[in-house]
Design a protein around this motif. Structure first.
Motif, PDB file in Angstrom:
ATOM      1  N   LEU A  11      18.945 -24.414  23.173  1.00  0.00           N
ATOM      2  CA  LEU A  11      18.906 -23.423  22.101  1.00  0.00           C
ATOM      3  C   LEU A  11      17.478 -22.934  21.853  1.00  0.00           C
ATOM      4  O   LEU A  11      17.245 -21.740  21.614  1.00  0.00           O
ATOM      5  CB  LEU A  11      19.507 -23.996  20.817  1.00  0.00           C
ATOM      6  N   LYS A  12      16.513 -23.850  21.915  1.00  0.00           N
ATOM      7  CA  LYS A  12      15.112 -23.450  21.746  1.00  0.00           C
ATOM      8  C   LYS A  12      14.691 -22.495  22.864  1.00  0.00           C
ATOM      9  O   LYS A  12      14.038 -21.482  22.617  1.00  0.00           O
ATOM     10  CB  LYS A  12      14.201 -24.682  21.760  1.00  0.00           C
ATOM     11  N   THR A  13      15.080 -22.812  24.085  1.00  0.00           N
ATOM     12  CA  THR A  13      14.750 -21.966  25.222  1.00  0.00           C
ATOM     13  C   THR A  13      15.381 -20.589  25.067  1.00  0.00           C
ATOM     14  O   THR A  13      14.746 -19.555  25.311  1.00  0.00           O
ATOM     15  CB  THR A  13      15.234 -22.618  26.534  1.00  0.00           C
ATOM     16  N   GLU A  14      16.629 -20.570  24.639  1.00  0.00           N
ATOM     17  CA  GLU A  14      17.323 -19.289  24.428  1.00  0.00           C
ATOM     18  C   GLU A  14      16.656 -18.488  23.322  1.00  0.00           C
ATOM     19  O   GLU A  14      16.479 -17.272  23.435  1.00  0.00           O
ATOM     20  CB  GLU A  14      18.790 -19.542  24.087  1.00  0.00           C
ATOM     21  N   LEU A  15      16.251 -19.154  22.262  1.00  0.00           N
ATOM     22  CA  LEU A  15      15.589 -18.472  21.149  1.00  0.00           C
ATOM     23  C   LEU A  15      14.260 -17.867  21.592  1.00  0.00           C
ATOM     24  O   LEU A  15      13.948 -16.715  21.257  1.00  0.00           O
ATOM     25  CB  LEU A  15      15.360 -19.450  19.994  1.00  0.00           C
ATOM     26  N   ILE A  16      13.499 -18.620  22.367  1.00  0.00           N
ATOM     27  CA  ILE A  16      12.228 -18.112  22.879  1.00  0.00           C
ATOM     28  C   ILE A  16      12.474 -16.891  23.756  1.00  0.00           C
ATOM     29  O   ILE A  16      11.766 -15.878  23.650  1.00  0.00           O
ATOM     30  CB  ILE A  16      11.471 -19.214  23.650  1.00  0.00           C
ATOM     31  N   SER A  17      13.477 -16.970  24.588  1.00  0.00           N
ATOM     32  CA  SER A  17      13.814 -15.851  25.464  1.00  0.00           C
ATOM     33  C   SER A  17      14.204 -14.621  24.642  1.00  0.00           C
ATOM     34  O   SER A  17      13.776 -13.498  24.939  1.00  0.00           O
ATOM     35  CB  SER A  17      14.954 -16.246  26.397  1.00  0.00           C
ATOM     36  N   LYS A  23      10.515  -8.615  21.422  1.00  0.00           N
ATOM     37  CA  LYS A  23       9.152  -8.079  21.435  1.00  0.00           C
ATOM     38  C   LYS A  23       9.036  -6.952  22.455  1.00  0.00           C
ATOM     39  O   LYS A  23       8.455  -5.911  22.165  1.00  0.00           O
ATOM     40  CB  LYS A  23       8.161  -9.194  21.774  1.00  0.00           C
ATOM     41  N   GLU A  24       9.615  -7.146  23.634  1.00  0.00           N
ATOM     42  CA  GLU A  24       9.580  -6.104  24.658  1.00  0.00           C
ATOM     43  C   GLU A  24      10.316  -4.857  24.181  1.00  0.00           C
ATOM     44  O   GLU A  24       9.849  -3.738  24.390  1.00  0.00           O
ATOM     45  CB  GLU A  24      10.204  -6.616  25.954  1.00  0.00           C
ATOM     46  N   PHE A  25      11.467  -5.067  23.540  1.00  0.00           N
ATOM     47  CA  PHE A  25      12.236  -3.936  23.020  1.00  0.00           C
ATOM     48  C   PHE A  25      11.430  -3.180  21.968  1.00  0.00           C
ATOM     49  O   PHE A  25      11.393  -1.943  21.965  1.00  0.00           O
ATOM     50  CB  PHE A  25      13.555  -4.424  22.427  1.00  0.00           C
ATOM     51  N   ALA A  26      10.751  -3.912  21.086  1.00  0.00           N
ATOM     52  CA  ALA A  26       9.951  -3.276  20.039  1.00  0.00           C
ATOM     53  C   ALA A  26       8.811  -2.463  20.653  1.00  0.00           C
ATOM     54  O   ALA A  26       8.505  -1.361  20.189  1.00  0.00           O
ATOM     55  CB  ALA A  26       9.402  -4.332  19.087  1.00  0.00           C
ATOM     56  N   GLU A  28       8.792  -1.103  23.688  1.00  0.00           N
ATOM     57  CA  GLU A  28       9.393   0.076  24.322  1.00  0.00           C
ATOM     58  C   GLU A  28       9.762   1.120  23.274  1.00  0.00           C
ATOM     59  O   GLU A  28       9.577   2.317  23.488  1.00  0.00           O
ATOM     60  CB  GLU A  28      10.633  -0.329  25.113  1.00  0.00           C
ATOM     61  N   LEU A  29      10.274   0.650  22.150  1.00  0.00           N
ATOM     62  CA  LEU A  29      10.658   1.558  21.071  1.00  0.00           C
ATOM     63  C   LEU A  29       9.432   2.301  20.543  1.00  0.00           C
ATOM     64  O   LEU A  29       9.477   3.516  20.320  1.00  0.00           O
ATOM     65  CB  LEU A  29      11.349   0.790  19.948  1.00  0.00           C
ATOM     66  N   GLU A  30       8.339   1.599  20.370  1.00  0.00           N
ATOM     67  CA  GLU A  30       7.113   2.230  19.887  1.00  0.00           C
ATOM     68  C   GLU A  30       6.603   3.257  20.894  1.00  0.00           C
ATOM     69  O   GLU A  30       6.184   4.352  20.512  1.00  0.00           O
ATOM     70  CB  GLU A  30       6.038   1.174  19.610  1.00  0.00           C
ATOM     71  N   GLU A  31       6.645   2.916  22.178  1.00  0.00           N
ATOM     72  CA  GLU A  31       6.228   3.869  23.207  1.00  0.00           C
ATOM     73  C   GLU A  31       7.114   5.105  23.177  1.00  0.00           C
ATOM     74  O   GLU A  31       6.627   6.239  23.301  1.00  0.00           O
ATOM     75  CB  GLU A  31       6.302   3.217  24.587  1.00  0.00           C
ATOM     76  N   THR A  32       8.405   4.910  23.006  1.00  0.00           N
ATOM     77  CA  THR A  32       9.343   6.029  22.944  1.00  0.00           C
ATOM     78  C   THR A  32       9.042   6.914  21.744  1.00  0.00           C
ATOM     79  O   THR A  32       9.082   8.148  21.842  1.00  0.00           O
ATOM     80  CB  THR A  32      10.790   5.507  22.873  1.00  0.00           C
ATOM     81  N   ARG A  33       8.723   6.296  20.625  1.00  0.00           N
ATOM     82  CA  ARG A  33       8.371   7.076  19.431  1.00  0.00           C
ATOM     83  C   ARG A  33       7.124   7.915  19.671  1.00  0.00           C
ATOM     84  O   ARG A  33       7.049   9.072  19.250  1.00  0.00           O
ATOM     85  CB  ARG A  33       8.165   6.147  18.236  1.00  0.00           C
ATOM     86  N   GLU A  34       6.139   7.331  20.334  1.00  0.00           N
ATOM     87  CA  GLU A  34       4.913   8.070  20.618  1.00  0.00           C
ATOM     88  C   GLU A  34       5.186   9.252  21.546  1.00  0.00           C
ATOM     89  O   GLU A  34       4.679  10.354  21.320  1.00  0.00           O
ATOM     90  CB  GLU A  34       3.877   7.134  21.239  1.00  0.00           C
ATOM     91  N   VAL A  35       5.991   9.022  22.564  1.00  0.00           N
ATOM     92  CA  VAL A  35       6.347  10.106  23.493  1.00  0.00           C
ATOM     93  C   VAL A  35       7.105  11.194  22.747  1.00  0.00           C
ATOM     94  O   VAL A  35       6.842  12.388  22.935  1.00  0.00           O
ATOM     95  CB  VAL A  35       7.175   9.560  24.678  1.00  0.00           C
ATOM     96  N   ASN A  36       8.027  10.778  21.896  1.00  0.00           N
ATOM     97  CA  ASN A  36       8.806  11.735  21.109  1.00  0.00           C
ATOM     98  C   ASN A  36       7.885  12.577  20.226  1.00  0.00           C
ATOM     99  O   ASN A  36       8.029  13.802  20.152  1.00  0.00           O
ATOM    100  CB  ASN A  36       9.832  10.979  20.256  1.00  0.00           C
ATOM    101  N   HIS A  37       6.918  11.947  19.589  1.00  0.00           N
ATOM    102  CA  HIS A  37       5.968  12.669  18.741  1.00  0.00           C
ATOM    103  C   HIS A  37       5.164  13.670  19.563  1.00  0.00           C
ATOM    104  O   HIS A  37       4.970  14.823  19.156  1.00  0.00           O
ATOM    105  CB  HIS A  37       5.036  11.676  18.041  1.00  0.00           C
ATOM    106  N   ASP A  38       4.704  13.218  20.726  1.00  0.00           N
ATOM    107  CA  ASP A  38       3.939  14.116  21.603  1.00  0.00           C
ATOM    108  C   ASP A  38       4.780  15.314  22.035  1.00  0.00           C
ATOM    109  O   ASP A  38       4.292  16.451  22.054  1.00  0.00           O
ATOM    110  CB  ASP A  38       3.437  13.367  22.841  1.00  0.00           C
ATOM    111  N   LEU A  39       6.039  15.063  22.377  1.00  0.00           N
ATOM    112  CA  LEU A  39       6.917  16.156  22.800  1.00  0.00           C
ATOM    113  C   LEU A  39       7.177  17.136  21.658  1.00  0.00           C
ATOM    114  O   LEU A  39       7.211  18.348  21.865  1.00  0.00           O
ATOM    115  CB  LEU A  39       8.235  15.607  23.348  1.00  0.00           C
ATOM    116  N   LYS A  40       7.345  16.614  20.450  1.00  0.00           N
ATOM    117  CA  LYS A  40       7.542  17.498  19.298  1.00  0.00           C
ATOM    118  C   LYS A  40       6.314  18.375  19.073  1.00  0.00           C
ATOM    119  O   LYS A  40       6.434  19.560  18.781  1.00  0.00           O
ATOM    120  CB  LYS A  40       7.824  16.673  18.039  1.00  0.00           C
TER     121      LYS A  40
END
Length: 70
Positions: A11-17, A23-26, A28-40
Protein backbone atom coordinates in the motif's frame (compact mmCIF):
# COMPACT_ATOMS: atom_id res chain seq x y z
CA UNK A 1 1.60 -10.57 11.02
CA UNK A 2 3.86 -10.96 8.01
CA UNK A 3 0.90 -10.73 5.66
CA UNK A 4 -0.13 -7.40 7.15
CA UNK A 5 3.41 -6.06 6.90
CA UNK A 6 3.57 -7.10 3.26
CA UNK A 7 0.18 -5.53 2.61
CA UNK A 8 1.24 -2.30 4.34
CA UNK A 9 4.40 -2.14 2.24
CA UNK A 10 2.42 -2.75 -0.94
CA UNK A 11 0.00 0.00 0.00
CA UNK A 12 2.87 2.39 0.76
CA UNK A 13 4.45 1.61 -2.60
CA UNK A 14 1.13 2.16 -4.37
CA UNK A 15 0.61 5.44 -2.53
CA UNK A 16 4.06 6.68 -3.51
CA UNK A 17 3.38 5.72 -7.10
CA UNK A 18 0.05 7.54 -7.07
CA UNK A 19 1.68 10.65 -5.57
CA UNK A 20 4.26 10.65 -8.36
CA UNK A 21 1.55 10.25 -11.00
CA UNK A 22 -0.45 13.07 -9.43
CA UNK A 23 2.61 15.33 -9.45
CA UNK A 24 3.27 14.52 -13.11
CA UNK A 25 -0.38 15.18 -13.95
CA UNK A 26 -0.26 18.52 -12.13
CA UNK A 27 2.87 19.53 -14.05
CA UNK A 28 1.28 18.55 -17.37
CA UNK A 29 -1.85 20.48 -16.44
CA UNK A 30 0.19 23.59 -15.66
CA UNK A 31 2.05 23.30 -18.97
CA UNK A 32 -1.26 22.93 -20.79
CA UNK A 33 -2.60 26.04 -19.06
CA UNK A 34 0.46 28.01 -20.12
CA UNK A 35 0.12 26.85 -23.73
CA UNK A 36 -3.57 27.70 -23.65
CA UNK A 37 -2.79 31.20 -22.36
CA UNK A 38 -0.18 31.70 -25.07
CA UNK A 39 -2.61 30.55 -27.76
CA UNK A 40 -5.31 32.90 -26.47
CA UNK A 41 -2.83 35.77 -26.59
CA UNK A 42 -1.84 34.87 -30.15
CA UNK A 43 -5.50 34.65 -31.16
CA UNK A 44 -6.25 38.10 -29.73
CA UNK A 45 -3.27 39.54 -31.59
CA UNK A 46 -4.34 37.86 -34.83
CA UNK A 47 -7.86 39.30 -34.44
CA UNK A 48 -6.42 42.79 -33.92
CA UNK A 49 -4.28 42.42 -37.02
CA UNK A 50 -7.28 41.16 -38.99
CA UNK A 51 -9.33 44.16 -37.90
CA UNK A 52 -6.57 46.58 -38.93
CA UNK A 53 -6.26 44.88 -42.31
CA UNK A 54 -10.01 45.09 -42.86
CA UNK A 55 -9.94 48.81 -42.14
CA UNK A 56 -7.01 49.30 -44.50
CA UNK A 57 -8.79 47.32 -47.21
CA UNK A 58 -11.93 49.42 -46.83
CA UNK A 59 -9.86 52.60 -47.07
CA UNK A 60 -8.13 51.37 -50.21
CA UNK A 61 -11.45 50.40 -51.78
CA UNK A 62 -12.78 53.88 -51.04
CA UNK A 63 -9.69 55.42 -52.60
CA UNK A 64 -10.09 53.25 -55.70
CA UNK A 65 -13.74 54.27 -56.04
CA UNK A 66 -12.82 57.94 -55.74
CA UNK A 67 -10.09 57.57 -58.34
CA UNK A 68 -12.44 55.74 -60.71
CA UNK A 69 -15.02 58.51 -60.38
CA UNK A 70 -12.46 61.17 -61.36
Amino acid sequence: MKDKDVEVELLKTELISQKEETKEFAEELEETREVNHDLKTQLKEAKRIEEILKIQLEEKEETIQKLEME
